[in-house]
Design a protein around this motif. Structure first.
Motif, mmCIF file in Angstrom:
data_model
loop_
_atom_site.group_PDB
_atom_site.id
_atom_site.type_symbol
_atom_site.label_atom_id
_atom_site.label_comp_id
_atom_site.label_asym_id
_atom_site.label_seq_id
_atom_site.Cartn_x
_atom_site.Cartn_y
_atom_site.Cartn_z
ATOM 1 N N LYS A 9 30.357 32.865 38.440
ATOM 2 C CA LYS A 9 31.013 33.492 37.330
ATOM 3 C C LYS A 9 31.796 34.719 38.181
ATOM 4 O O LYS A 9 32.989 35.134 37.782
ATOM 5 N N GLY A 10 31.153 35.243 39.109
ATOM 6 C CA GLY A 10 31.908 36.485 39.818
ATOM 7 C C GLY A 10 32.912 35.975 40.659
ATOM 8 O O GLY A 10 33.694 36.400 40.801
ATOM 9 N N GLY A 11 32.555 34.902 41.641
ATOM 10 C CA GLY A 11 33.349 34.446 42.705
ATOM 11 C C GLY A 11 34.323 33.732 42.416
ATOM 12 O O GLY A 11 35.548 33.720 43.208
ATOM 13 N N THR A 12 34.357 32.745 41.306
ATOM 14 C CA THR A 12 35.283 31.676 41.118
ATOM 15 C C THR A 12 36.683 32.199 40.746
ATOM 16 O O THR A 12 37.594 31.786 41.215
ATOM 17 N N PRO A 15 29.565 33.431 49.163
ATOM 18 C CA PRO A 15 29.120 34.139 48.435
ATOM 19 C C PRO A 15 28.943 35.596 49.120
ATOM 20 O O PRO A 15 28.976 35.712 50.504
ATOM 21 N N LEU A 16 28.629 36.699 48.423
ATOM 22 C CA LEU A 16 28.457 37.927 49.145
ATOM 23 C C LEU A 16 27.095 37.956 49.976
ATOM 24 O O LEU A 16 26.281 37.145 49.800
ATOM 25 N N TYR A 41 27.643 46.093 53.683
ATOM 26 C CA TYR A 41 28.175 44.962 52.763
ATOM 27 C C TYR A 41 29.730 45.189 52.921
ATOM 28 O O TYR A 41 30.391 46.045 53.035
ATOM 29 N N ASN A 42 30.396 44.036 52.572
ATOM 30 C CA ASN A 42 31.903 43.792 52.600
ATOM 31 C C ASN A 42 32.449 44.246 51.179
ATOM 32 O O ASN A 42 31.886 44.079 50.153
ATOM 33 N N MET A 79 32.451 43.337 40.678
ATOM 34 C CA MET A 79 31.923 42.882 41.893
ATOM 35 C C MET A 79 31.460 44.350 42.696
ATOM 36 O O MET A 79 30.467 44.602 43.178
ATOM 37 N N THR A 80 32.565 45.242 42.786
ATOM 38 C CA THR A 80 32.470 46.377 43.484
ATOM 39 C C THR A 80 31.453 47.317 42.942
ATOM 40 O O THR A 80 30.640 47.807 43.507
ATOM 41 N N GLY A 81 31.548 47.332 41.312
ATOM 42 C CA GLY A 81 30.400 48.086 40.672
ATOM 43 C C GLY A 81 28.855 47.740 40.977
ATOM 44 O O GLY A 81 27.840 48.531 41.174
ATOM 45 N N ALA A 82 28.886 46.328 40.742
ATOM 46 C CA ALA A 82 27.696 45.840 41.031
ATOM 47 C C ALA A 82 27.221 46.028 42.506
ATOM 48 O O ALA A 82 26.061 46.536 42.591
#
Length: 156
Positions: free
Chosen positions: A85-88, A102-103, A119-120, A142-145
């Motif tokens: 859901k986050g990466g797609t 993935p991250l 982390y990137n 993603m940044t916030g998580a």
């Protein structure tokens, strides 16, 4: 102004906001000093990743790999995690971002014995791959998580 330039500006703003906990940042790599040792930091990182509902795909113990071939390496552990859901949304804009997903987060120990978590920056990755406006919400989430996960894993 190009969209990639906007993402870079957003990354700089995010880096400035994170300055209190951030130790280093170079070319999209965010590094935060941990208040714990490598083992405890990784344990906390993995727990936070799972608590956010993300899937842990793999854990790579680089120090164990080095030891297996008779070479020394301070603790260096990589956690690979994420969710579709986050990466797609990013890959829908630019499939090449799949090389960076993935991250990943790296827990490592420096020569002085301090532990760090790196982390990137998702905004940097988005800019690197030319991800456009439609994925902005995913990049922001993603940044916030990642910031929340890293802070909880490293802060006493």
């Amino acid at each position: 102004m190009k969209l990639s330039a906007l993402f870079r500006i957003a990354a700089l703003v995010a880096a400035a906001c994170l300055w209190e906990t951030q130790a280093m940042a170079a070319d999209g790599l965010i590094t935060i000093k941990s208040g714990f040792g490598p083992e405890e930091t990784m344990k906390r990182l993995e727990a936070e990743v799972k608590a956010k509902g993300l899937t842990v795909f793999a854990r790579v113990d680089h120090a164990a790999g080095a030891a297996a071939v008779g070479m020394p390496l301070r603790p260096t552990d990589l956690l690979i995690f994420g969710n579709a859901k986050g990466g797609t949304p990013l890959m829908q804009q630019a499939q090449t971002v799949g090389i960076d997903l993935p991250l990943k987060a790296l827990v490592w120990q420096d020569e002085q014995g301090a532990t760090w978590l790196s982390y990137n920056d998702p905004a940097y990755l988005a800019g690197r791959h030319g991800v456009g406006e439609p994925a902005k919400a995913a990049v922001t989430a993603m940044t916030g998580a990642l910031h929340a996960i890293a802070t909880k894993a490293t802060a006493p």
